[in-house]
Structures are given as C-alpha cells and as structure tokens.
Design an enzyme around this catalytic site. Structure first.
Site, PDB file in Angstrom:
ATOM      1  N   ARG A  56      42.986  45.599  39.963  1.00  0.00           N
ATOM      2  CA  ARG A  56      44.169  44.797  40.322  1.00  0.00           C
ATOM      3  C   ARG A  56      44.138  44.591  41.827  1.00  0.00           C
ATOM      4  O   ARG A  56      44.060  45.548  42.606  1.00  0.00           O
ATOM      5  CB  ARG A  56      45.446  45.534  39.910  1.00  0.00           C
ATOM      6  CG  ARG A  56      46.760  44.841  40.302  1.00  0.00           C
ATOM      7  CD  ARG A  56      46.893  43.495  39.586  1.00  0.00           C
ATOM      8  NE  ARG A  56      48.241  42.954  39.689  1.00  0.00           N
ATOM      9  CZ  ARG A  56      48.706  42.259  40.728  1.00  0.00           C
ATOM     10  NH1 ARG A  56      47.948  42.038  41.777  1.00  0.00           N
ATOM     11  NH2 ARG A  56      49.944  41.799  40.710  1.00  0.00           N
ATOM     12  N   GLU A  64      51.742  34.416  35.727  1.00  0.00           N
ATOM     13  CA  GLU A  64      51.238  34.991  34.481  1.00  0.00           C
ATOM     14  C   GLU A  64      50.608  33.926  33.578  1.00  0.00           C
ATOM     15  O   GLU A  64      51.047  32.778  33.548  1.00  0.00           O
ATOM     16  CB  GLU A  64      52.381  35.657  33.706  1.00  0.00           C
ATOM     17  CG  GLU A  64      53.031  36.838  34.424  1.00  0.00           C
ATOM     18  CD  GLU A  64      52.183  38.082  34.388  1.00  0.00           C
ATOM     19  OE1 GLU A  64      51.126  38.082  33.704  1.00  0.00           O
ATOM     20  OE2 GLU A  64      52.549  39.064  35.046  1.00  0.00           O
ATOM     21  N   ARG A 108      44.391  51.291  36.581  1.00  0.00           N
ATOM     22  CA  ARG A 108      43.586  50.249  37.205  1.00  0.00           C
ATOM     23  C   ARG A 108      43.242  50.620  38.648  1.00  0.00           C
ATOM     24  O   ARG A 108      44.049  51.222  39.352  1.00  0.00           O
ATOM     25  CB  ARG A 108      44.335  48.917  37.204  1.00  0.00           C
ATOM     26  CG  ARG A 108      44.705  48.401  35.832  1.00  0.00           C
ATOM     27  CD  ARG A 108      45.506  47.111  35.903  1.00  0.00           C
ATOM     28  NE  ARG A 108      46.778  47.288  36.590  1.00  0.00           N
ATOM     29  CZ  ARG A 108      47.719  46.349  36.701  1.00  0.00           C
ATOM     30  NH1 ARG A 108      47.512  45.156  36.151  1.00  0.00           N
ATOM     31  NH2 ARG A 108      48.850  46.574  37.329  1.00  0.00           N
TER      32      ARG A 108
END
Length: 239
Positions: A56, A64, A108
């Site tokens: 990320r 999105e 992440r």
C-alpha cells in the site's frame, strides 16, 4: 605533523563527514522489488525478498474501484487511476522505501515506491522518481496522511495543491457527469474531511473540520471509505 595534531585533524574530518554518512541510512534505504500485479491505483503486488507481498503506497489515496463482495461501489476516476498505475508499474523493477511503520493492520507493506533509486530524497528527485508523488502531481490520488508515516507529508500536500489548482485528473471532473470542470474545483457535498491526528472525519462545513491543519487533512469520497481507512465519524456534525 605530530601524532596529537594528526589525531585532531582526523577527528575534525570525521565530524565534517558525519552528516553525509547518514544520507541514506535508516529509513532512506531503497530495496528492489518486482511489480507482478496491480490491485488498484494505490495498491500493488510485488515480488519482494522471494515472497509475493501486497504494498500500500504511503501518503496517497486513489478513488476506489468496485468490490461488490465488500459492498464497495466504483468511485469516479477509480478505473483511470488503476489503469495509470498498471501502465506505469506492471512488470517493472521498483525500489521500496519504508517509513516508521512497515506494515498496516492488514499485513500490507507500507512504502514509497520509487521508479529508480534516487540520488537523494530532495524535492526534485521525489517529483521525478517517486510514484506516490507522481500520482498526486497528475491528479490520480489525494493526500492521505496516516502518522507516524509522515516523512513526505508536507511535500505531498504541496503537490496535491498544484494538481488541484490546475484541474488535473480527478480535480477536473464532476462526480455526476464525469466531465471536466470549467472553473476551479470545489469540494463535493459528498466529500468528507478527516483529521489524521485525531482519526476523526467530518463534513467539510463542520467547525472542527475547518480547524484541521493542512498537513493533517485527508479527503474521502465516501463515508465508507473513511471508515475503511480507520476513521471515526465526528460526534458534532455526525457525517
């Protein structure tokens, strides 16, 4: 030169060179990785230390794309951001720079993604070689500051302001029509403003939203996006 004078000279020389010895130490290490796939505009999968890792990008947030299984609807410019990241990064060797926190609660990796190993971390190199910054400069992302990973936060705010003033990317479209704006963009009534320090989000008109310092401002396109990012609704304006 006697021994004492020689030792004194060496000591002074080391003091002068000390700042340069830390130029790329600590968090300024750049680790190579290979991009294997793209999740969306700000999230990629890389081959890193022999493992497939999800990365990320720090400090930025792209609109999105649709995730029906999660109840997430497509947001304006989401597909455009994903396609841009795919064209720029898929299959490419990149260099990851980490900040204070290396992973988020989802496991992440959190990183600044460099297209090339930079000669320094000064502004010209960031603008030219860091993909996080390139997303902001071209209007594919908004700033999302999440402490303690704030190394480039002030510069990211500056880059976003420039893109917004020039109506670049998502700053040049309207949510309803998807067409370019004629005048300078304004905040949609459906936007929400978060405070990365308090981890609260507000309506832009909220008195507390207007007191958020620029370096702590995080824009969200939906209530769901803010909550997904770990922000709580303000108890005063109740967004």
């Amino acid at each position: 030169m006697n021994l004492i004078s020689k030792n004194r000279f060496i000591f002074l020389l080391l003091l002068l060179l000390l700042p340069f010895s830390f130029a790329f130490s600590g968090n300024q290490q750049f680790t190579p990785a290979r991009v294997v796939s793209i999740a969306d505009g700000d999230t990629i999968h890389v081959l890193f230390n022999g493992k497939n890792e999800r990365v990320r990008m720090i400090g930025v947030n792209t609109p999105e794309i649709a995730h029906p299984e999660l109840g997430i609807k497509e947001q304006p410019y989401g597909q455009a951001a994903q396609k841009y990241t795919t064209s720029a990064l898929k299959g490419r060797k990149v260099f990851l720079e980490f900040d204070i926190e290396k992973r988020d609660k989802y496991g992440r990796l959190l990183a600044y993604v460099w297209l090339e190993k930079p000669a320094s971390t000064r502004e010209p190199e960031v603008r030219k070689k860091m993909f996080n910054a390139i997303l902001l400069q071209n209007g594919y992302a908004q700033v999302m500051t999440v402490p303690p990973n704030v190394k480039y936060a002030d510069l990211f705010v500056k880059l976003q302001r420039e893109a917004r003033n020039q109506n670049k990317g998502l700053w040049g479209i309207t949510e309803k029509t998807g067409t370019s704006r004629v005048s300078s963009p304004t905040v949609s009534r459906k936007s929400y403003l978060g405070n990365s320090n308090s981890r609260k989000f507000h309506y832009p008109s909220c008195k507390w939203a207007q007191k958020i310092s620029p370096s702590h401002r995080v824009w969200f396109n939906s209530r769901e996006q803010a909550i997904k990012a770990g922000y709580d609704p303000c108890k005063v304006c109740r967004p």
